[in-house]
Design an enzyme around this catalytic site. Structure first.
Site, PDB file in Angstrom:
ATOM      1  CG  HIS A  73     -18.345   4.111   8.737  1.00  0.00           C
ATOM      2  ND1 HIS A  73     -18.475   3.321   9.380  1.00  0.00           N
ATOM      3  CD2 HIS A  73     -17.243   4.851   9.394  1.00  0.00           C
ATOM      4  CE1 HIS A  73     -17.481   3.596  10.957  1.00  0.00           C
ATOM      5  NE2 HIS A  73     -16.724   4.619  10.476  1.00  0.00           N
ATOM      6  CG  ASP A  80     -25.690  -0.391   2.627  1.00  0.00           C
ATOM      7  OD1 ASP A  80     -24.811   0.340   2.898  1.00  0.00           O
ATOM      8  OD2 ASP A  80     -26.403  -1.204   2.899  1.00  0.00           O
TER       9      ASP A  80
HETATM   10  C1  GDG Z   1     -22.936   3.944   6.781  1.00  0.00           C
HETATM   11  C2  GDG Z   1     -22.569   2.733   5.915  1.00  0.00           C
HETATM   12  C3  GDG Z   1     -22.659   0.895   7.461  1.00  0.00           C
HETATM   13  C4  GDG Z   1     -32.350   2.283  11.759  1.00  0.00           C
HETATM   14  N1  GDG Z   1     -34.105   2.657  11.703  1.00  0.00           N
HETATM   15  C5  GDG Z   1     -33.644   2.615  13.112  1.00  0.00           C
HETATM   16  C6  GDG Z   1     -32.249   2.188  13.645  1.00  0.00           C
HETATM   17  N2  GDG Z   1     -31.482   2.207  12.318  1.00  0.00           N
HETATM   18  C7  GDG Z   1     -30.538   1.717  12.700  1.00  0.00           C
HETATM   19  C8  GDG Z   1     -30.105   0.538  12.814  1.00  0.00           C
HETATM   20  C9  GDG Z   1     -28.601   0.390  11.736  1.00  0.00           C
HETATM   21  C10 GDG Z   1     -28.532   1.603  11.700  1.00  0.00           C
HETATM   22  O1  GDG Z   1     -29.582   2.441  12.196  1.00  0.00           O
HETATM   23  C11 GDG Z   1     -27.901   1.281   9.869  1.00  0.00           C
HETATM   24  O2  GDG Z   1     -27.326   1.006  10.231  1.00  0.00           O
HETATM   25  P1  GDG Z   1     -25.686   1.122   8.371  1.00  0.00           P
HETATM   26  O3  GDG Z   1     -25.132  -0.039   8.479  1.00  0.00           O
HETATM   27  O4  GDG Z   1     -27.730  -0.765   8.025  1.00  0.00           O
HETATM   28  O5  GDG Z   1     -26.561   2.028   7.457  1.00  0.00           O
HETATM   29  P2  GDG Z   1     -26.358   3.642   7.395  1.00  0.00           P
HETATM   30  O6  GDG Z   1     -26.954   4.309   8.504  1.00  0.00           O
HETATM   31  O7  GDG Z   1     -26.390   3.800   6.332  1.00  0.00           O
HETATM   32  O8  GDG Z   1     -24.588   4.150   7.355  1.00  0.00           O
HETATM   33  C12 GDG Z   1     -23.268   1.559   6.144  1.00  0.00           C
HETATM   34  C13 GDG Z   1     -22.725   1.277   8.651  1.00  0.00           C
HETATM   35  O9  GDG Z   1     -22.382   3.221   8.237  1.00  0.00           O
HETATM   36  C14 GDG Z   1     -21.736   1.355   9.604  1.00  0.00           C
HETATM   37  O10 GDG Z   1     -20.258   1.768   9.563  1.00  0.00           O
HETATM   38  O11 GDG Z   1     -22.791  -0.282   8.086  1.00  0.00           O
HETATM   39  O12 GDG Z   1     -22.638   0.686   5.292  1.00  0.00           O
HETATM   40  O13 GDG Z   1     -23.844   3.440   5.424  1.00  0.00           O
HETATM   41  O14 GDG Z   1     -27.570   0.385  13.473  1.00  0.00           O
HETATM   42  O15 GDG Z   1     -30.701  -0.693  13.814  1.00  0.00           O
HETATM   43  N3  GDG Z   1     -32.173   2.734  14.699  1.00  0.00           N
HETATM   44  C15 GDG Z   1     -33.363   2.983  15.886  1.00  0.00           C
HETATM   45  N4  GDG Z   1     -34.631   3.032  15.654  1.00  0.00           N
HETATM   46  C16 GDG Z   1     -34.798   2.606  14.021  1.00  0.00           C
HETATM   47  O16 GDG Z   1     -36.567   3.165  13.770  1.00  0.00           O
HETATM   48  N5  GDG Z   1     -33.215   3.403  17.019  1.00  0.00           N
END
Ligand code: GDG
Length: 469
Positions: A153, A361
């Site tokens: 990921h 990312d």
């Molecule tokens: C890894 C990889 C890849 C954030 N704040 C809140 C909240 N979030 C949720 C977002 C989003 C998720 O968390 C974060 O996803 P990302 O993709 O931006 O980043 P990582 O956590 O680093 O995830 C990344 C992912 O895996 C999937 O393969 O895209 O590159 O690093 O959904 O909305 N959710 C809630 N409250 C918050 O305050 N409920």
């Protein structure tokens, strides 16, 4: 279709309140049966391998507790102090300790030993992410002959950075225990190929199959998506609408710029704040006309580099607010707290600009969620880092170099004055792809690859090469 055994560090089975990944994997497990296995998040005095079985919303989960030493060396250590920084190009933060590497191997062997009796001969096994790179080999060593896939990921780092990891080649070699290895983007896949060719003498054939020391693994670039329809609906829900109204009212006519990120140094928050500061300085007429809302729930607080980024950001937000705030205006609202997904959807919709500027990312789902939450008649503008995996799929965002405060400042200026027709055209191009390649597409595409046997497949039925752009 075969039963699926999903193995990941943490298990988050459930319904719509969860992120897209949990929703998609839960749906697959509900449809065809199977088990989601991982660490319970709990610590036990002595590892026993006792499995805690549960059924959450029709999904069977199996979790195991780890010892304190495992958590320190495997999770806080090798996963989050060695691999995470290294794979996000931060060798300055990566810690290379033999005890971490040893703990990582031990925990993965323990996971393998524990999950072994749950795997039936016709199951397909799908291992998720950097916490569990050697798990496939551990399963093979214990006689598992099933199809096993692995999905990363996070980014795959450039060869010369990865080569700084003392056990890099040995770790990568374990990956050839998998039948299929998935990455979000062609760029991460190419970096993997570069490493295995140059450092391990591997070859890669025209079907994207890598051959190394007599073993083969099929490589695919398969970008993860979100549960787009559900998120679009969520953005129209009552809670989202109420949140939207509340946020809009608090702005008293100003434009909202929003960032939503786990508090992590890879997300470029410091650079984002500096870019915004630059914007305020270069555009004095815009001061008082914009607000940056940065939602950053803390994560991995046990790791020192996370404590450091937290205090750096607090200092920076304080300095910028101190220098620019007026009696009735604060330029940055910096919130160290998480919100429910439907509230987030309302916040995204209230924002004229989505500022998604990670330094590196694997994909970045916030960019996709921001697009999905927009009002089609008056969509906001996505400013996206060129170094997020999502940029490969979203050329219609305003793509920026997140290290450049000037580029960030220019992009903010451009987004604020962008005409409605251009905003609509860019949004339309992005939402089409976000809808088409949603999280179910990702799951099915990867699963198709995993269920297509490699042996002889190239001679009989040509292997479908996954195209991502
Ligand atoms: C890894 C990889 C890849 C954030 N704040 C809140 C909240 N979030 C949720 C977002 C989003 C998720 O968390 C974060 O996803 P990302 O993709 O931006 O980043 P990582 O956590 O680093 O995830 C990344 C992912 O895996 C999937 O393969 O895209 O590159 O690093 O959904 O909305 N959710 C809630 N409250 C918050 O305050 N409920």
């Amino acid at each position: 279709m075969s039963r699926l055994i999903v193995i990941s560090n943490r298990v988050s089975a459930g319904g719509g309140a969860q992120g897209g990944l949990a929703v998609a994997l839960s749906a697959a497990l509900r449809a065809n049966g199977g088990i989601w296995f991982g660490w319970s998040g709990e610590v036990t005095e002595q590892f026993t391998g006792h499995i805690n079985f549960q059924r959450t919303d029709g999904v069977a989960t199996a979790t195991v507790d780890l010892e304190e030493q495992d958590v320190e060396e495997y999770y806080n250590g090798y996963a989050n102090r060695t691999l995470w920084p290294l794979f996000h190009y931060r060798i300055d933060l990566a810690e290379y300790e033999r005890s971490f590497a040893g703990g990582y191997e031990r925990a993965n062997a323990r996971f393998a030993e524990t999950v072994l009796p749950l795997i039936e001969p016709d199951d397909v096994v799908w291992v998720q992410d950097y916490h569990m790179i050697p798990l496939g080999r551990e399963l093979r060593n214990r006689g598992i002959a099933n199809r096993i896939g692995f999905f990363l990921h996070i980014p795959w780092p450039p060869r010369r950075l990865l080569a700084t990891l003392p056990e890099a080649a040995a770790l990568v070699e374990t990956m050839f225990a998998y039948d299929v290895i998935g990455f979000h983007t062609q760029e991460w896949l190419d970096s993997f190929v570069d490493f295995v060719k140059a450092e391990m003498g591997a070859t890669v054939d025209a079907n994207g199959v890598a051959h190394c020391n007599g073993r083969t693994a099929r490589l695919v670039a398969c970008p993860i998506g979100i549960d787009t329809r559900a998120f679009e609906e969520m953005a129209r829900s009552n809670i989202a609408r109420r949140t939207y109204e509340k946020v809009r009212a608090s702005l008293v006519g100003r434009s909202l710029i929003v960032g939503v990120d786990r508090l992590d140094y890879s997300k470029g928050l410091e650079e984002r704040f500096l870019g915004y500061e630059r914007f305020l300085e270069e555009n004095p007429e815009e001061r008082n006309g914009v607000v940056l809302l940065q939602i950053a729930p803390p994560s991995r607080g046990a790791v020192e580099s996370y404590q450091r980024i937290r205090s750096t950001l607090e200092g920076l937000a304080g300095r910028i607010n101190g220098a620019h705030a007026a009696l009735d205006w604060v330029p940055i609202r910096y919130v160290n707290q998480g919100y429910a997904r439907d509230e987030l959807a309302g916040v995204y919709r209230a924002a004229k600009i989505g500022l998604v500027t990670p330094l590196r990312d694997g994909m970045n789902l916030v960019a996709k969620e921001y697009v999905a939450a927009q009002d089609p008649e008056d969509p906001g503008v996505l400013i996206l880092s060129r170094f997020a995996g999502a940029a490969e799929q979203m050329p219609d965002a305003l793509l920026v170099n997140p290290y450049s405060a000037e580029e960030l400042s220019d992009a903010l200026q451009r987004a604020l004055i962008m005409p409605l027709s251009e905003r609509k055209a860019r949004w339309k191009a992005m939402i089409e792809d976000v809808r088409k390649r949603d999280v179910m597409w990702w799951l099915e595409t990867f699963r198709d690859c995993l269920e297509t046997p490699l042996d002889g497949a190239a001679d009989s039925a040509p292997i479908k090469v996954v195209q991502i752009v």
